[in-house]
Design a protein around this motif. Structure first.
Motif, PDB file in Angstrom:
ATOM      1  N   ASP A 240      37.702  12.255 -14.138  1.00  0.00           N
ATOM      2  CA  ASP A 240      37.562  11.980 -12.695  1.00  0.00           C
ATOM      3  C   ASP A 240      36.366  10.873 -11.457  1.00  0.00           C
ATOM      4  OD1 ASP A 240      40.402  11.913 -13.314  1.00  0.00           O
ATOM      5  OD2 ASP A 240      40.818  13.915 -12.174  1.00  0.00           O
ATOM      6  N   GLN A 241      35.385  11.325 -12.516  1.00  0.00           N
ATOM      7  CA  GLN A 241      34.224  11.061 -11.812  1.00  0.00           C
ATOM      8  C   GLN A 241      33.820  10.002 -11.981  1.00  0.00           C
ATOM      9  OE1 GLN A 241      31.723  12.056  -9.426  1.00  0.00           O
ATOM     10  NE2 GLN A 241      33.019  13.332  -8.526  1.00  0.00           N
ATOM     11  N   VAL A 311      18.128  14.172 -20.679  1.00  0.00           N
ATOM     12  CA  VAL A 311      18.579  13.708 -19.635  1.00  0.00           C
ATOM     13  C   VAL A 311      18.538  14.445 -18.356  1.00  0.00           C
ATOM     14  CG1 VAL A 311      19.979  11.631 -17.964  1.00  0.00           C
ATOM     15  CG2 VAL A 311      19.644  10.725 -20.390  1.00  0.00           C
ATOM     16  N   HIS A 312      19.426  15.284 -18.171  1.00  0.00           N
ATOM     17  CA  HIS A 312      19.641  15.972 -17.214  1.00  0.00           C
ATOM     18  C   HIS A 312      18.150  16.667 -17.132  1.00  0.00           C
ATOM     19  CE1 HIS A 312      23.661  14.945 -16.919  1.00  0.00           C
ATOM     20  NE2 HIS A 312      24.181  16.412 -18.015  1.00  0.00           N
ATOM     21  N   GLN A 313      17.550  17.200 -17.902  1.00  0.00           N
ATOM     22  CA  GLN A 313      16.472  18.028 -17.887  1.00  0.00           C
ATOM     23  C   GLN A 313      15.189  16.967 -18.315  1.00  0.00           C
ATOM     24  OE1 GLN A 313      15.843  19.797 -21.916  1.00  0.00           O
ATOM     25  NE2 GLN A 313      17.971  21.852 -21.131  1.00  0.00           N
ATOM     26  N   CYS A 345      25.657   9.944 -17.836  1.00  0.00           N
ATOM     27  CA  CYS A 345      24.908  11.791 -17.772  1.00  0.00           C
ATOM     28  C   CYS A 345      25.333  11.716 -15.956  1.00  0.00           C
ATOM     29  CB  CYS A 345      24.008  11.064 -17.659  1.00  0.00           C
ATOM     30  SG  CYS A 345      23.350  11.229 -19.771  1.00  0.00           S
ATOM     31  N   GLU A 346      24.959  10.784 -14.420  1.00  0.00           N
ATOM     32  CA  GLU A 346      25.266  11.637 -13.889  1.00  0.00           C
ATOM     33  C   GLU A 346      26.799  11.988 -13.527  1.00  0.00           C
ATOM     34  OE1 GLU A 346      25.565   9.522  -9.188  1.00  0.00           O
ATOM     35  OE2 GLU A 346      24.061   8.509 -10.492  1.00  0.00           O
ATOM     36  N   TYR A 360      21.794  13.523  -8.209  1.00  0.00           N
ATOM     37  CA  TYR A 360      21.258  12.989  -9.521  1.00  0.00           C
ATOM     38  C   TYR A 360      19.834  12.137  -9.675  1.00  0.00           C
ATOM     39  CZ  TYR A 360      21.401  12.920 -14.865  1.00  0.00           C
ATOM     40  OH  TYR A 360      21.641  13.027 -15.690  1.00  0.00           O
ATOM     41  N   PRO A 361      19.141  12.608  -9.245  1.00  0.00           N
ATOM     42  CA  PRO A 361      17.528  11.623  -9.263  1.00  0.00           C
ATOM     43  C   PRO A 361      17.521  11.288 -10.628  1.00  0.00           C
ATOM     44  CG  PRO A 361      17.244  13.901  -8.577  1.00  0.00           C
ATOM     45  CD  PRO A 361      18.961  13.905  -8.848  1.00  0.00           C
ATOM     46  N   GLN A 362      17.717  12.382 -11.364  1.00  0.00           N
ATOM     47  CA  GLN A 362      17.104  11.548 -12.797  1.00  0.00           C
ATOM     48  C   GLN A 362      17.825  10.335 -13.304  1.00  0.00           C
ATOM     49  OE1 GLN A 362      18.869  13.937 -12.043  1.00  0.00           O
ATOM     50  NE2 GLN A 362      18.955  15.843 -13.325  1.00  0.00           N
TER      51      GLN A 362
END
Length: 414
Positions: A240-241, A311-313, A345-346, A360-362
């Motif tokens: 849904d995002q 990516v998250h890390q 990933c976001e 989500y700055p990554q």
């Protein structure tokens, strides 16, 4: 003249969408009281092979002769069609899937509604027209897709029961990959894709079509990272995002597959999911092969499954680790795919209870890293290495060193 003695009706989705106050995208027409020769004599052009479909001589829109259908074998292709001048509009509408799709409109704009479609639009219900619904397993997927489009509609209990009977009878197992992917991909692109999977799950069809997704429900995750806890609920929130962010199909399919490995975590390791990324990549490939998923969706899904945790890390990574991440993602050769991976990933990061609006700055940081390393003049670096006597792998090492310098320079400047 006999050639003009037939009636034309607007049918299906165009009538439904007008009654819902939605823009009408496609208009489907049915002709009653005509034979194929009647339409040919009136200047219509034939286009259909399996059943009589024609192009209107002025508007060039498709029109179909009113028809009935009869089940002749298992699966989607197991039907025989009968189109003739004596087939009535009501008979044609009776073969359709849902009441909201089984309405017609005459040339004066009057609605013909023999199955209560207007009532079900008012009550926001998806309901099958007749027991013939059970003859075509694609209709389970279509209904689930409509649930994703019309998210405030519920499915009639008797329709859920019928779909469960269909699944139990093995009808879903006869579906061909092309039709499954066609409906899944369209459902993923609807306004609330989670509804499609909820409906499929309620009908028992998800376990047959996507057992890897079904396995995620009831599987816990660490609450510190996943306040929603349940892995299946997390997946629905991520999808849904995707819809909220207007993500393309490639990103949505990647999100569907990104956590599949969590469904195979050993019970003694829960709620942690060590090395689930490797398992997720393998299962994503398995799903893609089963349903003959297009290459762009398939490749992105495997990449995101494998790398999303990294990516998250990445915010805690030094320049060398971020450079290795870009290498593994083939970011320089496939920058658009890399950008879509970051988008997925976001969506993953925001598909969590209470964290939907968390920054989500990554994503931007890694896009900036890519841009900084893309600025390296590879031809000049290679020529300089060759001038020093470098060959083969040594030239590649020189390029990598130049990209690392660019990344360090960019990082320090930032």
């Amino acid at each position: 003249m006999a050639a003009t003695h037939f009636q034309t009706y607007l049918v299906g989705g165009a009538v439904r969408d007008r009654l819902l106050g939605l823009p009408v995208q496609d208009r489907d027409w049915v002709v009653v009281g005509a034979s194929p020769q009647t339409l040919l004599d009136a200047g219509y052009q034939p286009v259909g092979k399996d059943f009589p479909v024609f192009l209107h001589p002025q508007t060039h829109e498709e029109v179909a002769l009113a028809r009935t259908e009869r089940k002749t074998a298992a699966g989607y292709h197991g039907f025989a069609f009968h189109a003739a001048p004596d087939v009535t509009l009501e008979q044609d509408l009776a073969r359709r899937d849902l009441t909201i799709n089984a309405m017609a409109e005459d040339e004066a704009g009057a609605v013909i509604d023999p199955h209560g479609g207007q009532r079900d639009i008012r009550d926001r219900v998806l309901r099958h027209v007749s027991p013939a619904f059970a003859e075509d397993p694609v209709r389970i997927l279509r209904l689930a897709r409509f649930a994703a489009r019309f998210a405030d509609f519920t499915v009639a209990p008797e329709t859920v029961a019928l779909m469960r009977d269909m699944v139990a009878a093995g009808e879903v197992d006869a579906l061909v990959p092309e039709r499954v992917w066609q409906e899944l991909s369209r459902g993923l692109m609807e306004k609330k894709p989670s509804r499609m999977f909820e409906v499929l799950r309620d009908a028992g069809a998800l376990a047959r079509l996507l057992p890897e997704v079904e396995a995620l429900f009831g599987v816990p995750q660490p609450e510190a990272h996943h306040p929603e806890i349940d892995t299946g609920i997390h997946l629905l929130m991520v999808l849904d995002q995707c819809a909220l962010q207007g993500a393309p199909l490639t990103v949505r399919y990647a999100c569907l597959c990104h956590d599949l490995g969590k469904g195979t975590t050993r019970k003694e390791e829960l709620p942690r999911h060590i090395a689930h990324e490797v398992r997720s990549e393998k299962l994503a490939r398995q799903v893609s092969e089963r349903w003959k998923v297009p290459t762009d969706c398939r490749e992105l899904a495997e990449l995101v499954a494998r790398e999303h945790t990294h990516v998250h890390q990445s915010g805690a990574f030094g320049a060398e680790a971020r450079l290795r991440l870009l290498e593994r993602c083939d970011a320089w050769r496939r920058p658009q795919r890399f950008a879509e991976a970051l988008w997925a990933c976001e969506c993953d990061a925001r598909g969590r209870l209470g964290l939907e609006d968390r920054p989500y700055p990554q994503r931007q940081r890694l896009l900036d890293d890519l841009a900084a390393t893309q600025a390296v003049d590879l031809a000049a670096v290679s020529a300089e290495a060759v001038a020093r006597g470098a060959k083969g792998p040594a030239i590649g090492a020189a390029v990598k060193a130049a990209r690392l310098r660019a990344l360090l320079s960019f990082t320090n400047a930032a």
